[in-house]
Enzyme design. Structure first.
Site, PDB file in Angstrom:
ATOM      1  CE  LYS A 200      -2.123   3.260   2.702  1.00  7.83           C
ATOM      2  NZ  LYS A 200      -2.119   4.414   1.742  1.00  7.83           N
ATOM      3  CD  GLU A 274      12.792   3.811   8.560  1.00  8.98           C
ATOM      4  OE1 GLU A 274      12.803   4.670   9.509  1.00  8.98           O
ATOM      5  OE2 GLU A 274      12.749   3.898   7.137  1.00  8.98           O
ATOM      6  CB  CYS A 308      12.757   8.560   9.019  1.00  9.55           C
ATOM      7  SG  CYS A 308      13.580   7.484   7.792  1.00  9.55           S
ATOM      8  CD  GLU A 405       9.805  12.010  11.965  1.00 12.04           C
ATOM      9  OE1 GLU A 405       9.003  11.481  12.215  1.00 12.04           O
ATOM     10  OE2 GLU A 405      11.071  11.596  11.662  1.00 12.04           O
TER      11      GLU A 405
END
Ligand code: NAP
Ligand code: MG
Length: 501
Positions: A200, A274, A308, A405
């Site tokens: 996906k 992850e 990331c 983040e």
């Protein structure tokens, strides 16, 4: 059937691809979503619609999982000889390279990133990932073991060995920041080890995954082995809780990672994650300052900060703090903000209006909390999803811009006075994906690298990603490691076989 079969490249071909009705790939066939619904895909530089893709729903996920299940359980896919699997992966790699121009243009149009970076990094690294895993099938080995078999009579003899077998149907849910590359990181090791896949893509950036689907079909991936369903987060959730899925591999936010863990508990599917990061990038007083400035700049601005592993917590020794910040700010001011199809652009738009709002929200929160924007600090222009590359000083550790983040070109610069202080500060995060350090002192480099809680530590470099190197995080940056031999482990399970002989 959607098809780009020409290796010659031009924007008009790409326009033609985008003008066609896009389809999802289930059981080797390109089909519409069962609801017939589609959703719009936007160009982040303009906000214009570039394509419509099918909006898959739970029925489509059921169809895709059934196809993947059949391919795993009843076709001969899992028993393919290693060399045949290697040839398949190699063909995929070659075909991605042949279509490099189309892939790069499409990735740039869809995600917003510079075409040049998409070509030089995303597409090359994706081809490299398939090429790297093409080398693995013939090298996957078990062991011959020497059990003592305590309950057996003295004279009995045994032969024991291990086999590394595929896990089964793998749900793979990927994000929008490196759309093609994340598909490659997931699909290549899964195919190398004989699994089947339901992929996906992110709702913002599904187009290169669909083009990759065509490459997979053309290269000879058997029907049902890779299924690609576009749609929203609801189908990611459907994959995560599906009783027919044996493993989920996810890249994305920590928040969704936790939902996937909860959803996967129904059949205790294997999960690899992850997730996010807030990586430290530490500049010691003995560093080569020019390289450190360039590395820190690249650390938080690559992909407009939507990475990331981005080095967004910059720690600078107090003796060089002001000079370093001034040099960094000069470099940041020299960056050009513009669309991905302009070769002069260094900072390209964020992926979506939602991401723009999120990043601008952090910039405002930082200023309100008392941080000083040494450079940047605002949205750039009033059309497209652009923000100014930004460095904050005068932060405190409790500020959201220091803790969370941001996923935009935003760094905080924090002074420190000694090694143990900066190691502690760098490690005070619930993330632990990557870390950078800049020094000429080899002993210090080793000592500090050993003590940083991060899955990847980079010394005098940053963003050092490679197909051969494991990648993943400590703490809430994830579970497991992708790439390298570690991905082979993620996609296999070990069986021991013992025979009385
Ligand atoms: P996200 O929601 O975590 O999206 C990642 C993928 O998960 C997408 O394919 C998404 O589908 C899917 N998803 C959403 N909800 C799901 C659910 N309940 N179950 C299973 N799958 C689900 O990330 P985002 O909202 O796009 O971005 C939010 C923040 O996440 C960013 O600001 C950034 O901090 C972080 N992020 C990290 C990475 C990374 O590389 N680690 C990548 C992207 C974002 P939809 O696309 O349809 O939502
Ligand atoms: Mg989301």
């Amino acid at each position: 059937m959607t098809s780009i079969t020409q290796s010659t490249s031009s924007s008009s071909e790409l326009q033609e691809f985008l003008a066609r009705p896009q389809k999802i790939l289930i059981d080797g066939l390109w089909t519409d979503a069962s609801s017939g619904e589609t959703f719009d895909i936007f160009n982040p530089a303009t906000g214009d619609v570039i394509a419509k893709v099918p909006r898959g729903n739970n029925d489509d996920i059921d169809r895709a999982v059934d196809a993947a299940r059949r391919a795993f359980d009843t076709s001969n896919w899992t028993r393919w000889r290693p060399n045949k699997r290697e040839e398949l992966l190699w063909r995929i790699s070659e075909r991605i390279s042949e279509l490099a121009h189309e892939f790069a243009e499409l990735e740039s149009l869809d995600n917003g990133k510079p075409v040049g970076i998409a070509a030089a990094f995303d597409v090359r690294a994706s081809a490299d990932c398939f090429r790297y895993y093409a080398g693995w099938p013939s090298k996957i080995q078990g062991s011959v073991n020497n059990p003592s078999m305590l309950l057996a009579p003295e004279e009995a003899e045994f032969h024991s060995f291990t086999r590394h077998e595929p896990v089964g149907v793998c749900g793979q849910i990927i994000p929008w920041n490196f759309p093609l590359l994340m598909a490659a990181w997931k699909i290549a090791p899964a195919l190398a080890t004989g699994n089947t896949v339901v992929l996906k893509p992110a709702e913002q950036t599904p187009t290169t995954a669909l083009l990759l689907g065509q490459v997979l079909v053309d290269a000879g991936v058997p029907a049902g082995v890779v299924n690609i369903v576009t749609g929203y987060g609801d189908i990611g959730a459907a994959i995560s809780e599906h009783p027919g899925v044996d493993k989920v591999a996810f890249t994305g936010s920590t928040e969704v990672g936790k939902k996937i863990v909860a959803a996967s508990s129904g059949n205790l599917k294997k999960v690899s994650l992850e997730l996010g990061g807030k990586s430290p990038n530490i500049v010691f007083e003995d560093a080569d300052i020019d390289s450190a400035v360039a590395g820190v700049l690249q650390g938080f601005t690559l992909n407009s900060g939507q990475a990331c592993e981005a080095g967004t917590r910059v720690f600078v020794h107090e003796s060089i703090y002001d000079d370093f910040n001034n040099a960094l700010a000069d470099q940041v001011r020299a960056l050009t903000v513009g669309p991905g199809n302009d070769p002069a652009s260094d900072i390209t738009p964020l992926v979506s209006q939602e991401q723009l709002d999120r990043v601008v929200g952090y910039l405002e929160a930082g200023k309100e909390a008392g941080a000083v924007a040494l450079v940047g600090g605002n949205r750039h222009g009033d059309s497209g999803y652009f923000v100014e590359p930004t460095v904050f000083t005068d932060t405190t550790e409790d500020m959201s811009i220091v803790q969370e983040e941001i996923f935009g070109p935003v760094a905080v610069s924090i002074p420190f006075s000694d090694d143990s202080e900066v190691i502690d500060a760098a490690n005070r995060s619930h993330y632990g994906l990557a870390a950078g350090l800049w020094t000429k002192d080899l002993s210090r480099a080793h000592r500090v690298a050993n003590r940083l809680n991060a899955g990847s530590v980079w010394v005098n470099t940053f963003h050092a990603l490679d197909s051969a190197l494991p990648f993943g995080g400590y703490h809430q940056s994830g579970w497991g490691r992708e790439l390298g031999a570690e991905s082979i482990e993620l996609y296999t399970q070990v069986k021991s076989v013992t025979m009385a002989i």
